[in-house]
Design an enzyme around this catalytic site. Structure first.
Site, mmCIF file in Angstrom:
data_model
loop_
_atom_site.group_PDB
_atom_site.id
_atom_site.type_symbol
_atom_site.label_atom_id
_atom_site.label_comp_id
_atom_site.label_asym_id
_atom_site.label_seq_id
_atom_site.Cartn_x
_atom_site.Cartn_y
_atom_site.Cartn_z
ATOM 1 N N ALA A 208 0.842 -1.199 0.000
ATOM 2 C CA ALA A 208 0.000 0.000 0.000
ATOM 3 C C ALA A 208 0.874 1.246 0.000
ATOM 4 O O ALA A 208 2.016 1.210 0.450
ATOM 5 C CB ALA A 208 -0.890 -0.011 1.229
ATOM 6 N N GLY B 224 0.623 -5.296 0.675
ATOM 7 C CA GLY B 224 -0.369 -5.302 -0.401
ATOM 8 C C GLY B 224 0.186 -5.864 -1.692
ATOM 9 O O GLY B 224 -0.564 -6.400 -2.514
ATOM 10 N N GLU C 8 -0.339 -9.417 -1.381
ATOM 11 C CA GLU C 8 -1.789 -9.680 -1.435
ATOM 12 C C GLU C 8 -2.294 -9.627 -2.874
ATOM 13 O O GLU C 8 -3.139 -10.428 -3.281
ATOM 14 C CB GLU C 8 -2.529 -8.667 -0.563
ATOM 15 C CG GLU C 8 -2.206 -8.857 0.914
ATOM 16 C CD GLU C 8 -2.906 -7.835 1.783
ATOM 17 O OE1 GLU C 8 -2.573 -6.640 1.671
ATOM 18 O OE2 GLU C 8 -3.790 -8.224 2.553
ATOM 19 N N GLU D 27 3.075 -6.020 7.749
ATOM 20 C CA GLU D 27 2.231 -4.939 8.273
ATOM 21 C C GLU D 27 2.308 -4.760 9.784
ATOM 22 O O GLU D 27 2.160 -3.647 10.288
ATOM 23 C CB GLU D 27 0.770 -5.163 7.879
ATOM 24 C CG GLU D 27 0.441 -4.847 6.433
ATOM 25 C CD GLU D 27 0.733 -5.982 5.466
ATOM 26 O OE1 GLU D 27 1.394 -6.959 5.864
ATOM 27 O OE2 GLU D 27 0.289 -5.894 4.308
#
Ligand code: NAD
Length: 705
Positions: free
Chosen positions: A75, A116, A119, A139
């Protein structure tokens, strides 16, 4: 590059995502430097690329790849808590679109797929990775959990136990390990795009393509409650670890979409919470701290430090020598007499042996590191050193004498640094012929362990000396913070008010245990009084005596610390201070003698002792730090407010989960902070005069320092 023949010219899907066609395969390239963060334009670009590939009858497979250093670092954390973070399409929507694609999507991963980024790769039907790639969900280090389906997909792909250890531990795995656990389907040995295209063509031939969300979870051998009890309460990521366990457990009991909803709910709560905000603040603050701004900026290159001389093989000199040797720098360690040198070397060896006993170092490592340290009794051995750091006794006359000798011996462009904790560096610099080469390098004890380094610029220090000092600090694994000269620099200067309030609270009715207990419960690694005992109370006593003539007579002064010192109690090293210590133990034990001293001081000062709450202790000690910190910013002693936070978290045991004293004040709200300080001023005295900067900021409605 690929030898495919078709129209592989790139077109832009968004500012940060490109699209090209190689035969029957579409290639979607993420190009958002520095780490292909999944900001709004990247997400929109990927979504558009999958749509376009779906609409194009020639295409039968899609490769998703990153430009630059890696696939994706996750992210875009600068967009957190901004509208862009939740702009459509969200990562969840992008991944849902990929999973719905009838044409297989292959993540081609190099460098890193983190957070992310991983992911997104988990949302693809297949993953191929280059061997030197790191894949992980880190994270928790920012007080978060994966919020893009990681806690639901990873357990379905690699099993709940392996997934939980990756999510809770936050440590990435390499591509080989990833293949072994089934996280990647293939390894690329040569050109990644070429191999990914070949792999994609082989996938395209299959009738169906795996979608992780449709698999079930294997939770064999996983005890969720047991995992919860193993979390260290004081760990900065404790909250996030607990939530990670909850989410992986949810993956084992909820249908896939409900699990994603649960993960999102938990993620949003963490993102909005003070703990993660504090950890993210620190993440950026630590990156920013080594940067030199404005007037102090000079030639960055110039002085190349290779050889380091250290003067004094005591507590600090030995630790600094170890820090340099650990980073591979050859060191000359000079002492004034053989016995002190021998003691210093023996202490270093013992410290290394302790590390080795924990399995963190081999005997070869020890010999190699000690081999980098050349002992000496002759200052002339410093003649060709690029940097000399003195760590002799804290006495201005001794320091000046040593600097005169260094001035005579060292080459003209050597940096001459002092590790003084409190002495005036400008005064030391003025005593030699080259004040522009003098700088403070204030290490913290133990210097081989503590990350913080206050780099103290003198009034005349040359910019290239500052730049080289900030640089060498990072090369030996430290976080340097540039500060100016003042009494105690930043960290120790702020302690003065903090200890002052601790002393007042004792007189007003608190016990040492209560003061320390309240602050450790707040999150400090150690309370102020136990810390004074550890550091040695004699050092502050000497400073108080030195500064006594400048102390305003009309302001309250607690004699408790002086009275304790007058009895020869200097803390742990004398077996007694605010507490007593049994031989060989560092455990602080309450001591009735100290209670008597406190009561006597209160009586003499005419103070009626009362019940003190933990809230009052925390508020007064913290606000004393904040008010002094604001004054330090206003005086230009630090480059930026967040530098103070970096200093307090890395050097003074301030809880990272609260972001540092200045960030803590912002969390309280600057207006509330000012009001509390003003209330304390009306209840107590001018010690609580609000810092003018704080008043100015509140007057103009600012929310941050
Ligand atoms: P220390 O007493 O353990 O060591 C000082 C060493 O310097 C001794 O081994 C002594 O023999 C040697 N020495 C004295 N004069 C010398 C000379 N002329 N030439 C060569 N060697 C000489 O002291 P320390 O705790 O290591 O402190 C050293 C410096 O570091 C002080 O300025 C202190 O304020 C500063 N400092 C200490 C700490 C700490 O926690 N101890 C933290 C930060 C900074």
């Amino acid at each position: 590059m690929s030898n495919s023949t078709s129209d592989n010219t790139n077109t832009f899907l968004s500012d940060t995502v490109r699209y090209a066609v190689h035969g029957n395969v579409a290639v979607i390239t993420l190009d958002n430097p520095p780490v292909n963060g999944l900001g709004d334009t990247v997400r929109a670009g990927i979504y558009a690329g999958i749509e376009r590939a779906g609409d194009d009858a020639r295409i039968n497979a899609v490769v998703l790849i990153g430009a630059g250093k890696g696939f994706s670092g996750g992210a875009d954390i600068r967009q957190f808590n901004t509208p862009a973070a939740n702009a459509q399409p969200t990562l969840r929507a992008v991944i849902a679109r990929i999973e719905a694609s009838g044409k297989p999507v292959i993540a081609a991963i190099h460098g890193f797929a983190l957070g992310g980024g991983l992911e997104l790769a988990l949302g693809c039907h297949y993953r191929i990775a280059q061997s030197a790639t790191r894949l992980g969900l880190p994270e928790v280090s920012l007080g978060l959990i994966p919020g893009g389906g990681g806690t639901q997909r990873l357990p379905r792909l690699v099993g709940a136990a392996t997934a939980l250890s990756m999510i809770q531990g936050g440590k990435p795995v390499d591509a080989q390990a990833a293949q072994a656990i089934g996280l990647v389907d293939a390894l690329a040995q040569g050109d990644l795009l070429d191999e990914a295209l070949t792999f994609a063509r082989s996938c395209a031939a299959k009738a169906t393509h795996p979608v992780i969300g449709r698999r079930s979870v294997d939770a064999k051998g996983l005890d969720f409650n047991g995992a919860r009890t193993h979390i260290r309460a004081k760990a900065r990521n404790a909250l996030a670890q607990g939530v990670a366990i909850d989410c992986v457990e949810a993956a084992t009991r909820l249908p896939f979409e409900a699990g994603l909803d649960e993960e999102r709910r938990q993620f949003d709560a963490l993102v909005d919470g003070d703990v993660s905000k504090s950890l993210r603040h620190l993440f950026f603050a630590e990156k920013e701290a080594p940067r030199i701004a404005g007037a102090h900026r000079g030639k960055q290159a110039g002085i190349d430090i290779q050889r380091i001389g250290i003067l004094g093989a005591g507590t600090m000199g030995g630790g600094i020598a170890m820090a340099c040797a650990n980073a591979g720098f050859p060191v000359v360690l000079c002492e004034r007499e053989q016995a002190a040198l021998d003691r210093g070397l023996a202490r270093m060896r013992k410290n290394y042996e302790i590390t080795a006993a924990k399995g963190k170092l081999s005997q070869d490592d020890i010999e190699q590191r000690l081999g980098l340290i050349t002992p000496s009794l002759d200052l002339n051995d410093f003649a060709d050193m690029d940097l000399v750091i003195e760590a002799v006794f804290e006495d201005i006359a001794v320091k000046k004498d040593v600097f005169r000798q260094l001035d005579a011996v060292c080459k003209w462009d050597a940096i001459l640094a002092t590790n003084t904790s409190r002495l005036n560096i400008d005064e030391i610099a003025a005593s030699i012929g080259r004040p522009e080469s003098v700088i403070g390098l204030h290490f913290f004890s133990p210097a081989n362990v503590m990350k913080l380094l206050e780099v103290v610029r003198g009034a005349k220090t040359r910019p290239d000396v500052i730049a080289a000092s900030m640089d060498i600090a990072q090369r030996i694994g430290k976080i340097p913070v540039l500060v100016g000269v003042c009494e105690g620099f930043v960290g120790n200067r702020m302690l003065t008010g903090y200890w002052r309030e601790a002393g007042f609270l004792l007189e007003e009715g608190a016990s040492p245990q209560q003061v320390d207990g309240a602050l450790t419960r707040f999150g400090m690694a150690m309370g102020p009084l136990a810390m004074a005992d550890l550091a040695g109370m004699d050092i502050n006593w000497a400073t108080r005596k030195r500064l006594a003539p400048t102390r305003p007579a009309h302001l309250r002064y607690s004699k408790v610390a002086d009275r304790i010192c007058e009895r020869g109690r200097f803390g742990q090293k004398t077996g007694a201070g605010y507490y007593r210590y049994e031989a060989g133990s560092r455990t602080p034990l309450p001591d009735p003698i100290v209670d008597e001293i406190i009561q006597a001081c209160a009586r003499e000062a005419g103070i009626a002792r009362r019940e003190i709450t933990d809230e009052e202790i925390v508020e007064r000690c913290m606000l004393a730090l904040v008010n002094e910190g604001a004054q330090i910013i206003d005086e230009g002693i630090v480059q930026r407010a967040s530098d103070i936070d970096v200093i307090y978290v890395n050097g003074y045991g301030f809880p990272a989960t609260r972001g540092g004293p200045m960030f803590y004040a912002q969390t309280l709200g600057l207006e509330t902070t000012l009001k509390k300080i003003s209330d304390l001023r009306s209840k107590h005295d001018e010690h609580w005069k609000p810092a003018p900067l704080l008043e100015r900021l509140v007057a103009k409605g600012a929310k941050t320092f």
